[in-house]
Scaffold this active site. Sequence first.
Site, PDB file in Angstrom:
ATOM      1  N   LYS A 136       0.714  -1.218   0.025  1.00 47.70           N
ATOM      2  CA  LYS A 136      -0.045  -0.349   0.013  1.00 47.70           C
ATOM      3  C   LYS A 136       1.004   1.332  -0.005  1.00 47.70           C
ATOM      4  O   LYS A 136       1.474   1.533   1.204  1.00 47.70           O
ATOM      5  CB  LYS A 136      -1.019   0.031   1.192  1.00 47.70           C
ATOM      6  CG  LYS A 136      -1.949   1.168   1.075  1.00 47.70           C
ATOM      7  CD  LYS A 136      -2.401   1.632   2.241  1.00 47.70           C
ATOM      8  CE  LYS A 136      -1.786   2.726   2.969  1.00 47.70           C
ATOM      9  NZ  LYS A 136      -1.809   4.001   1.949  1.00 47.70           N
ATOM     10  N   GLU A 145       9.201   1.281  11.150  1.00 42.91           N
ATOM     11  CA  GLU A 145      10.236   2.184  10.964  1.00 42.91           C
ATOM     12  C   GLU A 145       9.414   3.430  11.082  1.00 42.91           C
ATOM     13  O   GLU A 145       8.798   3.883  10.107  1.00 42.91           O
ATOM     14  CB  GLU A 145      10.936   2.143   9.769  1.00 42.91           C
ATOM     15  CG  GLU A 145      12.441   2.768   9.910  1.00 42.91           C
ATOM     16  CD  GLU A 145      12.032   4.042   9.335  1.00 42.91           C
ATOM     17  OE1 GLU A 145      12.104   5.036   9.997  1.00 42.91           O
ATOM     18  OE2 GLU A 145      12.262   4.111   8.007  1.00 42.91           O
ATOM     19  N   CYS A 180      13.234  10.766   7.641  1.00 40.11           N
ATOM     20  CA  CYS A 180      13.223  10.223   9.107  1.00 40.11           C
ATOM     21  C   CYS A 180      14.500  10.200  10.031  1.00 40.11           C
ATOM     22  O   CYS A 180      14.665  10.516  11.194  1.00 40.11           O
ATOM     23  CB  CYS A 180      12.740   8.593   9.130  1.00 40.11           C
ATOM     24  SG  CYS A 180      11.009   8.269   8.663  1.00 40.11           S
ATOM     25  N   GLU A 198       9.299  15.881  15.948  1.00 43.89           N
ATOM     26  CA  GLU A 198       9.654  15.813  14.619  1.00 43.89           C
ATOM     27  C   GLU A 198       8.948  16.619  13.703  1.00 43.89           C
ATOM     28  O   GLU A 198       7.465  16.718  13.705  1.00 43.89           O
ATOM     29  CB  GLU A 198       9.419  14.295  14.106  1.00 43.89           C
ATOM     30  CG  GLU A 198      10.086  14.080  12.709  1.00 43.89           C
ATOM     31  CD  GLU A 198       9.702  12.607  12.338  1.00 43.89           C
ATOM     32  OE1 GLU A 198      10.683  11.980  11.570  1.00 43.89           O
ATOM     33  OE2 GLU A 198       8.699  12.265  12.465  1.00 43.89           O
TER      34      GLU A 198
END
Length: 475
Positions: free
Chosen positions: A166, A242, A278, A377
Site C-alpha cells: 500500500k 520504522e 526520518c 519531529e
Amino acid sequence: MTLIQPAERSALRVVNPATGELNTTVPVFEPEQVAAATMRAEQLFTSGIWSRRPPRERAAVLLRLAELMERDAELLARLDCEDGGKPITECRSGDVPGAIEAIRWFAEAADKLFGRIAPTGPDHLGLVWREPVGVAAAILPWNYPLAMAAWKAGPALAAGNSLLIKPAEATPRSALHLARLAVEAGLPEGVLTVVTGTGSVTGAALARDPRVGALSFTGSTAVGRRILIDAAESNFKRVSLEMGGKSPQVLMPDALGFGDELIANMIEAAFLTMGQNCTAGSRVLVHRDIADQVLSRFVAAAGALKIGDPADPATRIGPLISRAARDRVVTAVEAAGSAGARVHSAELPDGLHPHGAYVPPTVLSDVPDDSAVLTEELFGPVATLQTFTTEAEAIDLANGTAYGLAACVWTRDLDAALRLARGIQAGVVSVNAYSEGDITTPFSGWKQSGFGGSEKSTTAFDQWTREKTVWIRSR
C-alpha cells in the site's frame, strides 16, 4: 499487477505539491477489496507458483526486474518528483539507483541464506531453517516512495512470499509502475499486488487482515501504534515498524577541521528531501568553542540552496508534500521565534508557483529549552542548533527525545567517537559523515523510532520469514 478490482465509488486525488495541479486519481481499496486481494495472494502462495520456485529462479526474475527499472529509471524518477515534490536530481542520483540496487542485492542474496544444525547427540538431528511467512504486506511512506518499496519488496519476494504494497496516498505512481515491471520481468500475476487507498481504510484493512502474516510499515509513530493494536486484535501478525526521528548531529571541538566537507554533510543531513526524512539531522549539537563559526557557515550554506521547481535539475529545495505540511512547519517556526529563538531564514524567491507548498531552509538558534521544536519531529527544512561543553552533556542532549533512529558524530578523536557512538541511543550512528550505511548494513530505530525488525542487509529477511525446527530421532 493484480486481478482484484478496487471499488469505483471512491478515488484519491494525487496532486503535484509544487503547483497544486492534479497528477492523476487512483482508486481506494475498501476492506472487502483488500480481503479479496489477500485471499488471492494466499491462493497463489499455496499453489507454489512462486513460493516453491528454487531461490535462483526467483533471483533471476528479480534481477530482470532491476534491469527493467534501469530501463525506466527516468520515468520512475519523474513520477516521484511529480507526486512528492522531490527534486528531480535527488530522484535521479539517489532514490532510483538506490531502489535498483536494493532489488538486485536481495535477488543475489536469495540463495545465500543458510539454515543451521543443532549440536545434538548421535541419536538425533536438529535442523533449523527459515520459511516465507506466506502473505505479507508493506505500507509505504510518501517521502521515499520507490526506495521504500524496493527495500521491502526485495527481501519479501526473494524469500518467496506473496506481497501486498500500500503506497502512501500522495505518492502511489512509482509503486504501481514497479508492479507492472515485476509482471514484465516474469513475476506471476498477483504475487505482487499494489492496493491504493488511505491509511485509515486500506492500510487498516491490511493491518487487521487475518491472512497477512507479516506487515512492515514506515511512517509516523502514531500510525505505528495503531497498527500494533490492529495486529494484536486480529491474528498477532508479525509487525515491523520504522517510524519517526529527531536525529542529532554532534560536532566536537575539532569538527571544523573537516572544512567544507563538514558543512556539506550538515546541509545534506538537515535539508535532504526538504527535511522530510526520518533520519534528518534536524538537531545540531555543537561544542561551545566553535558554535559561532558553525552557525555562521551553516546558515550561509543553507541560504545558498536553490529553491525552485523540483523538475529543474538545479533545484535543491522543492515544496513540502502538501500545503497542510507547510502550514504546520511555518507555525512551529513562528512559535519558536515568539518564544525567543533566533530564526535564520532566507526569503522565498520570486517566481514560485503560488500554490506550491514551499518553506525556505531555516536554522533556529538560542531556542528555549522547553521549546517543542527541540524534541518533536517537524518533517520540514528546519534545523535547531544547541551548544554543549562536555561529552556527557552532548550525550544527554542527543538522547533527550523519544526517538532513536540515527545520529552522526564529527571528530578526529577515535576514542571520543567510540564513546559517543556507544552513548547515543540510536539504531545507526555515523562517524564523520551523514550516512545510513549501505545496503549491506541493517537499518532500524531504537525507542519510539523502531520496532520489530530491520531494513536492508540479510537481517531484513528475518521480518519476512519464520524459523522452523525439525527434530529427527535416528534408530
